[in-house]
Design an enzyme around this catalytic site. Structure first.
Site, PDB file in Angstrom:
ATOM      1  N   LYS A 102       0.826  -1.217   0.000  1.00 58.07           N
ATOM      2  CA  LYS A 102       0.000   0.000   0.000  1.00 58.07           C
ATOM      3  C   LYS A 102       0.855   1.260   0.000  1.00 58.07           C
ATOM      4  O   LYS A 102       0.452   2.287  -0.563  1.00 58.07           O
ATOM      5  CB  LYS A 102      -0.949   0.019   1.192  1.00 58.07           C
ATOM      6  CG  LYS A 102      -0.304  -0.169   2.547  1.00 58.07           C
ATOM      7  CD  LYS A 102      -1.339  -0.221   3.651  1.00 58.07           C
ATOM      8  CE  LYS A 102      -0.704  -0.609   4.984  1.00 58.07           C
ATOM      9  NZ  LYS A 102      -0.354  -2.064   5.017  1.00 58.07           N
ATOM     10  N   VAL A 117      -5.353  -2.896  -0.215  1.00 58.48           N
ATOM     11  CA  VAL A 117      -6.422  -2.254   0.561  1.00 58.48           C
ATOM     12  C   VAL A 117      -7.477  -3.282   0.937  1.00 58.48           C
ATOM     13  O   VAL A 117      -8.002  -3.986   0.070  1.00 58.48           O
ATOM     14  CB  VAL A 117      -7.111  -1.116  -0.223  1.00 58.48           C
ATOM     15  CG1 VAL A 117      -8.213  -0.476   0.629  1.00 58.48           C
ATOM     16  CG2 VAL A 117      -6.105  -0.069  -0.675  1.00 58.48           C
ATOM     17  N   GLY A 152      -7.715  -6.215   2.297  1.00 53.53           N
ATOM     18  CA  GLY A 152      -7.493  -7.645   2.493  1.00 53.53           C
ATOM     19  C   GLY A 152      -8.597  -8.497   1.923  1.00 53.53           C
ATOM     20  O   GLY A 152      -8.566  -8.892   0.752  1.00 53.53           O
ATOM     21  N   ILE A 189     -11.716  -7.691   1.412  1.00 54.86           N
ATOM     22  CA  ILE A 189     -12.756  -6.964   0.672  1.00 54.86           C
ATOM     23  C   ILE A 189     -12.237  -6.711  -0.740  1.00 54.86           C
ATOM     24  O   ILE A 189     -11.248  -6.000  -0.910  1.00 54.86           O
ATOM     25  CB  ILE A 189     -13.071  -5.614   1.330  1.00 54.86           C
ATOM     26  CG1 ILE A 189     -13.409  -5.786   2.806  1.00 54.86           C
ATOM     27  CG2 ILE A 189     -14.217  -4.928   0.612  1.00 54.86           C
ATOM     28  CD1 ILE A 189     -13.591  -4.480   3.551  1.00 54.86           C
ATOM     29  N   GLY A 202      -2.129 -10.415  18.092  1.00 52.12           N
ATOM     30  CA  GLY A 202      -1.455 -10.269  16.806  1.00 52.12           C
ATOM     31  C   GLY A 202      -2.115  -9.286  15.863  1.00 52.12           C
ATOM     32  O   GLY A 202      -1.747  -9.197  14.690  1.00 52.12           O
ATOM     33  N   GLU A 219       0.974  -4.261  15.910  1.00 52.38           N
ATOM     34  CA  GLU A 219       2.425  -4.442  15.943  1.00 52.38           C
ATOM     35  C   GLU A 219       2.979  -3.987  17.299  1.00 52.38           C
ATOM     36  O   GLU A 219       2.318  -3.289  18.063  1.00 52.38           O
ATOM     37  CB  GLU A 219       3.068  -3.616  14.823  1.00 52.38           C
ATOM     38  CG  GLU A 219       2.605  -3.968  13.423  1.00 52.38           C
ATOM     39  CD  GLU A 219       3.118  -5.314  12.954  1.00 52.38           C
ATOM     40  OE1 GLU A 219       4.107  -5.824  13.542  1.00 52.38           O
ATOM     41  OE2 GLU A 219       2.530  -5.866  12.011  1.00 52.38           O
ATOM     42  N   ASP A 243      -1.567   4.349   7.979  1.00 50.83           N
ATOM     43  CA  ASP A 243      -2.003   3.180   7.219  1.00 50.83           C
ATOM     44  C   ASP A 243      -3.274   3.488   6.431  1.00 50.83           C
ATOM     45  O   ASP A 243      -3.378   3.184   5.240  1.00 50.83           O
ATOM     46  CB  ASP A 243      -2.246   2.004   8.171  1.00 50.83           C
ATOM     47  CG  ASP A 243      -2.776   0.774   7.457  1.00 50.83           C
ATOM     48  OD1 ASP A 243      -1.990   0.128   6.735  1.00 50.83           O
ATOM     49  OD2 ASP A 243      -3.972   0.458   7.612  1.00 50.83           O
ATOM     50  N   LYS A 299      -4.318   3.921   2.243  1.00 47.10           N
ATOM     51  CA  LYS A 299      -5.401   3.151   1.622  1.00 47.10           C
ATOM     52  C   LYS A 299      -6.456   4.052   0.990  1.00 47.10           C
ATOM     53  O   LYS A 299      -6.912   3.788  -0.132  1.00 47.10           O
ATOM     54  CB  LYS A 299      -6.030   2.225   2.663  1.00 47.10           C
ATOM     55  CG  LYS A 299      -5.105   1.106   3.119  1.00 47.10           C
ATOM     56  CD  LYS A 299      -5.689   0.316   4.276  1.00 47.10           C
ATOM     57  CE  LYS A 299      -4.747  -0.793   4.727  1.00 47.10           C
ATOM     58  NZ  LYS A 299      -5.253  -1.522   5.904  1.00 47.10           N
ATOM     59  N   GLY A 326      -4.356 -10.554   7.489  1.00 51.31           N
ATOM     60  CA  GLY A 326      -4.172 -11.976   7.761  1.00 51.31           C
ATOM     61  C   GLY A 326      -4.296 -12.823   6.503  1.00 51.31           C
ATOM     62  O   GLY A 326      -3.925 -12.392   5.402  1.00 51.31           O
TER      63      GLY A 326
END
Length: 381
Positions: free
Chosen positions: A99, A126, A128, A130, A181, A184, A195, A199, A296
């Site tokens: 990204k 962007v 994951g 979707i 998880g 970070e 982030d 996106k 993920g």
């Protein structure tokens, strides 16, 4: 078709396994990996001799191999931009989840791909799980898209949802997110909104078919959200969500990433924990909403699906991009909830607020000014 994989971490290793194991079902048997770029061969704990022969620490080996048709980039490293660019220039298709690179070099890389008659696919950059990239690419060809909004970061959504549902502090929610998880060890990029800035920049450039300067996008993070603020939102019938929004009026684009108090009845308020949601508006398609996990294993699915589309000769258009003026959030016309900083002189607070407040509780403010008088603010929608 021969593939090169750049990166063999958590995502890269699963990408390899899925594509390798799907040969003969979703993919033809003649698809195979020829090179896997890693930092250190000794750190890759695999005994299979045939697999270890694929490992290389030299990107030049991949670029100079004329048999390589597709480069799949999942490094997330500073060198990713140059690797993607050189791959396209050497007439290799590229699939990336990056990204950062796509937000900053969107039009440049699409134009390089077009010049070299290869394809650049980036669904995994962007959302994951979707498929918002393909949806917007398709919608923008037959619609005038004028607004996009949504929750584009699973880490911050997990934290805010936990604060609302479990009645816990920001610090406690962050700790749980890290333990599971979802966050970070250094979550600054997520908490400050960087982030989501990347996106929403990518989505805006697709939807409005114009260039957006990443550095001009306004963002305000969530680190100052306290349990007391969440309790107030609950009492008022709202939920606090970290929202990225983008709108187009003529050739002016307003893009913001900020905490928003969303009415409990709104679908945005009911997308919780690690899930993401994107809502966009078009003149023909109306309002379209997509919900799914944002990170993920679903990221791997997006990469594999891009490879499938590539095999089906799917075309990502790189038309001439129009010039857009990014107005950011110069003048926001909205209602805001402010949590005032007690350390600031009350006379100064009233002086500043009196300059902004007009009738009917509507404020016209420079958002940077709000930060001078408040510990936290949230837009009300």
């Amino acid at each position: 078709m021969k593939l090169a994989l750049l990166g063999f971490g958590n995502i890269g290793s699963v990408v390899y396994d899925v594509i390798h194991n799907k040969r003969g079902s979703f993919f033809n048997n003649d698809i195979e990996f020829k090179h896997i770029l890693v930092k250190n061969k000794e750190e890759v704990k695999v005994e299979d001799r045939a697999f270890r022969d694929l490992l290389t620490t030299s990107f030049d080996t991949i670029i100079n191999d004329n048999e390589i048709d597709v480069v799949i980039e999942v490094m997330g490293a500073p060198i990713s931009y140059n690797c993607i660019k050189k791959s396209l220039q050497n007439k290799k298709h590229v699939i990336t989840a990056n990204k950062e690179v796509m937000a900053e070099h969107f039009t440049e890389l699409l134009n390089i791909a077009k010049e070299n008659n290869v394809k650049l696919l980036f669904e995994a950059s962007v959302g994951g799980g979707i498929p918002i990239i393909q949806a917007l690419l398709n919608a923008s060809t037959t619609n005038n898209i004028n607004r996009i909004e949504g929750i584009l970061n699973g880490t911050t959504n997990f934290i805010l949802t936990s604060m609302h549902n479990e009645k816990i502090s920001f610090e406690a929610a962050l700790k749980i997110a890290q333990e599971k998880g979802f966050a970070e060890a250094d979550p600054t990029s997520d908490l400050e909104g960087l982030d989501m800035v990347r996106k929403i920049t990518i989505l805006s450039q697709i939807a409005y078919q114009g260039e957006v300067d990443l550095k001009q996008v306004y963002s305000y993070g969530i680190k100052n959200i306290s349990k007391e603020i969440v309790d107030v939102a609950n009492l008022l019938g709202y939920k606090i969500k970290f929202i990225a929004s983008s709108s187009l009026t003529n050739n002016e684009v307003s893009i913001t990433v900020e905490p928003v108090m969303v009415k409990e009845t709104d679908i945005l308020a009911n997308v919780d924990y690690e899930y993401n949601v994107v809502r966009y508006y078009g003149d023909n398609c109306g309002v379209q909403t997509m919900v799914g996990k944002g990170a993920g294993p679903v990221t791997v699915n997006a990469i594999v699906n891009d490879l499938y589309l590539l095999l089906k000769n799917y075309e990502v258009e790189s038309n001439s991009f129009k010039s857009l003026e990014i107005v950011g959030n110069k003048n926001a016309y909205a209602k805001y909830l402010l949590y005032l900083n007690e350390k600031i002189d009350k006379k100064l607070i009233h002086k500043d607020l009196d300059e902004f407040v007009i009738t009917n509780d509507i404020s016209v403010v420079e958002l940077n000014e709000l930060k001078k008088v408040s510990k936290f603010y949230a837009k009300l929608i």
